[in-house]
Design a protein around this motif. Structure first.
Motif, PDB file in Angstrom:
ATOM      1  N   ILE A   1      52.625  13.130  -7.545  1.00 20.05           N
ATOM      2  CA  ILE A   1      52.689  11.885  -8.306  1.00 20.05           C
ATOM      3  C   ILE A   1      53.290  12.187  -9.669  1.00 20.05           C
ATOM      4  CG2 ILE A   1      51.320  10.051  -9.386  1.00 20.05           C
ATOM      5  CD1 ILE A   1      49.426  10.286  -6.972  1.00 20.05           C
ATOM      6  N   GLU A   2      54.395  11.530  -9.965  1.00 22.16           N
ATOM      7  CA  GLU A   2      55.098  11.748 -11.230  1.00 22.16           C
ATOM      8  C   GLU A   2      54.749  10.697 -12.269  1.00 22.16           C
ATOM      9  OE1 GLU A   2      59.254  12.107 -10.283  1.00 22.16           O
ATOM     10  OE2 GLU A   2      58.974  14.195  -9.680  1.00 22.16           O
ATOM     11  N   ALA A   3      54.371   9.496 -11.837  1.00 23.12           N
ATOM     12  CA  ALA A   3      54.031   8.438 -12.784  1.00 23.12           C
ATOM     13  C   ALA A   3      53.092   7.447 -12.114  1.00 23.12           C
ATOM     14  CB  ALA A   3      55.283   7.729 -13.271  1.00 23.12           C
ATOM     15  N   LEU A   4      52.209   6.871 -12.907  1.00 22.00           N
ATOM     16  CA  LEU A   4      51.277   5.853 -12.437  1.00 22.00           C
ATOM     17  C   LEU A   4      51.066   4.892 -13.596  1.00 22.00           C
ATOM     18  CD1 LEU A   4      49.090   4.697 -10.490  1.00 22.00           C
ATOM     19  CD2 LEU A   4      47.513   6.354 -11.490  1.00 22.00           C
ATOM     20  N   ALA A   5      51.224   3.606 -13.342  1.00 24.52           N
ATOM     21  CA  ALA A   5      51.056   2.615 -14.403  1.00 24.52           C
ATOM     22  C   ALA A   5      50.370   1.374 -13.859  1.00 24.52           C
ATOM     23  CB  ALA A   5      52.412   2.228 -14.989  1.00 24.52           C
ATOM     24  N   GLU A   6      49.456   0.814 -14.646  1.00 26.88           N
ATOM     25  CA  GLU A   6      48.891  -0.495 -14.352  1.00 26.88           C
ATOM     26  C   GLU A   6      49.699  -1.499 -15.165  1.00 26.88           C
ATOM     27  OE1 GLU A   6      44.320  -0.136 -13.338  1.00 26.88           O
ATOM     28  OE2 GLU A   6      44.762   0.617 -15.348  1.00 26.88           O
ATOM     29  N   LEU A   7      50.028  -2.624 -14.545  1.00 30.22           N
ATOM     30  CA  LEU A   7      50.962  -3.570 -15.149  1.00 30.22           C
ATOM     31  C   LEU A   7      50.314  -4.935 -15.348  1.00 30.22           C
ATOM     32  CD1 LEU A   7      53.876  -2.600 -12.752  1.00 30.22           C
ATOM     33  CD2 LEU A   7      53.454  -1.704 -15.053  1.00 30.22           C
ATOM     34  N   PRO A   8      50.617  -5.615 -16.459  1.00 33.06           N
ATOM     35  CA  PRO A   8      50.029  -6.929 -16.727  1.00 33.06           C
ATOM     36  C   PRO A   8      50.827  -8.087 -16.121  1.00 33.06           C
ATOM     37  CG  PRO A   8      51.280  -6.240 -18.628  1.00 33.06           C
ATOM     38  CD  PRO A   8      51.369  -5.110 -17.618  1.00 33.06           C
ATOM     39  N   TYR A   9      51.648  -7.821 -15.123  1.00 31.46           N
ATOM     40  CA  TYR A   9      52.451  -8.870 -14.495  1.00 31.46           C
ATOM     41  C   TYR A   9      52.555  -8.625 -12.996  1.00 31.46           C
ATOM     42  CZ  TYR A   9      55.928  -5.193 -15.121  1.00 31.46           C
ATOM     43  OH  TYR A   9      56.583  -3.992 -15.101  1.00 31.46           O
ATOM     44  N   MET A  10      52.998  -9.661 -12.285  1.00 31.65           N
ATOM     45  CA  MET A  10      53.222  -9.603 -10.842  1.00 31.65           C
ATOM     46  C   MET A  10      54.577 -10.229 -10.545  1.00 31.65           C
ATOM     47  SD  MET A  10      49.510 -10.664  -9.346  1.00 31.65           S
ATOM     48  CE  MET A  10      49.812  -9.873  -7.762  1.00 31.65           C
ATOM     49  N   ASP A  11      55.133  -9.932  -9.377  1.00 31.24           N
ATOM     50  CA  ASP A  11      56.423 -10.528  -9.025  1.00 31.24           C
ATOM     51  C   ASP A  11      56.262 -11.819  -8.225  1.00 31.24           C
ATOM     52  OD1 ASP A  11      55.463  -9.222  -6.812  1.00 31.24           O
ATOM     53  OD2 ASP A  11      57.332  -8.255  -6.289  1.00 31.24           O
ATOM     54  N   TRP A  12      55.041 -12.281  -8.051  1.00 32.72           N
ATOM     55  CA  TRP A  12      54.766 -13.555  -7.397  1.00 32.72           C
ATOM     56  C   TRP A  12      53.570 -14.183  -8.104  1.00 32.72           C
ATOM     57  CZ3 TRP A  12      50.256 -13.858  -4.128  1.00 32.72           C
ATOM     58  CH2 TRP A  12      49.583 -12.660  -3.993  1.00 32.72           C
ATOM     59  N   ARG A  13      53.279 -15.435  -7.822  1.00 30.44           N
ATOM     60  CA  ARG A  13      52.250 -16.194  -8.544  1.00 30.44           C
ATOM     61  C   ARG A  13      51.038 -16.461  -7.657  1.00 30.44           C
ATOM     62  NH1 ARG A  13      52.863 -22.215 -11.068  1.00 30.44           N
ATOM     63  NH2 ARG A  13      51.260 -21.987 -12.673  1.00 30.44           N
ATOM     64  N   PRO A  14      50.099 -15.511  -7.563  1.00 27.21           N
ATOM     65  CA  PRO A  14      48.933 -15.721  -6.717  1.00 27.21           C
ATOM     66  C   PRO A  14      47.854 -16.593  -7.369  1.00 27.21           C
ATOM     67  CG  PRO A  14      48.799 -13.584  -7.733  1.00 27.21           C
ATOM     68  CD  PRO A  14      50.117 -14.178  -8.141  1.00 27.21           C
ATOM     69  N   PHE A  15      47.914 -16.776  -8.680  1.00 24.06           N
ATOM     70  CA  PHE A  15      46.918 -17.566  -9.405  1.00 24.06           C
ATOM     71  C   PHE A  15      47.629 -18.690 -10.158  1.00 24.06           C
ATOM     72  CE2 PHE A  15      45.620 -13.011  -9.687  1.00 24.06           C
ATOM     73  CZ  PHE A  15      44.657 -13.057  -8.685  1.00 24.06           C
ATOM     74  N   PRO A  16      47.092 -19.894 -10.123  1.00 18.63           N
ATOM     75  CA  PRO A  16      47.795 -21.028 -10.728  1.00 18.63           C
ATOM     76  C   PRO A  16      47.947 -20.950 -12.241  1.00 18.63           C
ATOM     77  CG  PRO A  16      45.608 -21.688  -9.985  1.00 18.63           C
ATOM     78  CD  PRO A  16      45.838 -20.289  -9.488  1.00 18.63           C
ATOM     79  N   ASP A  17      47.111 -20.177 -12.934  1.00 21.01           N
ATOM     80  CA  ASP A  17      47.219 -20.135 -14.388  1.00 21.01           C
ATOM     81  C   ASP A  17      48.183 -19.063 -14.899  1.00 21.01           C
ATOM     82  OD1 ASP A  17      45.259 -18.475 -13.327  1.00 21.01           O
ATOM     83  OD2 ASP A  17      43.957 -18.596 -15.066  1.00 21.01           O
ATOM     84  N   LEU A  18      48.878 -18.348 -14.013  1.00 19.00           N
ATOM     85  CA  LEU A  18      49.892 -17.396 -14.467  1.00 19.00           C
ATOM     86  C   LEU A  18      51.127 -18.156 -14.938  1.00 19.00           C
ATOM     87  CD1 LEU A  18      49.714 -14.528 -11.814  1.00 19.00           C
ATOM     88  CD2 LEU A  18      48.516 -14.724 -13.999  1.00 19.00           C
ATOM     89  N   VAL A  19      51.812 -17.576 -15.914  1.00 22.35           N
ATOM     90  CA  VAL A  19      53.013 -18.198 -16.475  1.00 22.35           C
ATOM     91  C   VAL A  19      54.204 -17.269 -16.260  1.00 22.35           C
ATOM     92  CG1 VAL A  19      51.709 -19.521 -18.189  1.00 22.35           C
ATOM     93  CG2 VAL A  19      52.551 -17.239 -18.784  1.00 22.35           C
TER      94      VAL A  19
ATOM     95  N   LEU B   1      49.560 -13.490 -17.372  1.00 19.63           N
ATOM     96  CA  LEU B   1      48.589 -14.401 -17.966  1.00 19.63           C
ATOM     97  C   LEU B   1      49.176 -15.035 -19.218  1.00 19.63           C
ATOM     98  CD1 LEU B   1      45.429 -12.210 -17.451  1.00 19.63           C
ATOM     99  CD2 LEU B   1      45.787 -14.479 -16.493  1.00 19.63           C
ATOM    100  N   PRO B   2      48.752 -16.245 -19.557  1.00 18.01           N
ATOM    101  CA  PRO B   2      49.287 -16.913 -20.749  1.00 18.01           C
ATOM    102  C   PRO B   2      48.942 -16.151 -22.026  1.00 18.01           C
ATOM    103  CG  PRO B   2      47.993 -18.442 -19.401  1.00 18.01           C
ATOM    104  CD  PRO B   2      47.793 -17.075 -18.837  1.00 18.01           C
ATOM    105  N   PRO B   3      49.724 -16.363 -23.092  1.00 19.60           N
ATOM    106  CA  PRO B   3      49.413 -15.740 -24.378  1.00 19.60           C
ATOM    107  C   PRO B   3      47.981 -16.097 -24.809  1.00 19.60           C
ATOM    108  CG  PRO B   3      51.566 -16.800 -24.452  1.00 19.60           C
ATOM    109  CD  PRO B   3      50.932 -17.190 -23.156  1.00 19.60           C
ATOM    110  N   GLY B   4      47.301 -15.114 -25.389  1.00 17.48           N
ATOM    111  CA  GLY B   4      45.943 -15.332 -25.851  1.00 17.48           C
ATOM    112  C   GLY B   4      44.870 -14.970 -24.839  1.00 17.48           C
TER     113      GLY B   4
END
Length: 106
Positions: free
Chosen positions: A61-79, A87-90
């Motif tokens: 394993i050369e790199a591992l990262a947790e990311l605050p975004y997704m490439d699809w919208r599984p939750f209605p409150d994602l922007v 997630l929305p600002p704030g």
């Protein structure tokens, strides 16, 4: 600041079994096609299970990262964001996705 809590309905950790449901939706926008077989089956794999499987396969394993975004919208409150959906600002920043870079050893 007020937050609407998400309801957690399924196990995140490995070993939770399969989840089956019916859904004719698609993650591709403006698709002309239709989904005929609408029964879906999902298996959850937590981060430890994924990384463990890569290590057990002998990969480095050369790199591992947790990311605050997704490439699809599984939750209605994602922007929308440059990387897809977040997630929305704030709102608290939590991991919505992860990325792993692994290679076979020389």
């Amino acid at each position: 600041m007020e937050f609407e809590p998400w309801e957690i309905g399924d196990d995140y950790l490995a070993g939770g079994g399969a989840r089956s449901y019916s859904d004719s939706g698609t993650y591709t926008e403006d698709s002309d096609g239709s989904i005929t077989h609408t029964t879906n089956h999902e298996w959850r794999h937590d981060l430890g299970e994924v990384v463990g499987a890569l290590l057990a396969a002998g990969l480095v394993i050369e790199a591992l990262a947790e990311l605050p975004y997704m490439d699809w919208r599984p939750f209605p409150d994602l922007v929308p964001c440059a990387e897809g959906w977040t997630l929305p600002p704030g709102k608290p920043r939590i991991p919505l996705n992860f990325a792993v870079v692994a290679r076979r050893p020389h």
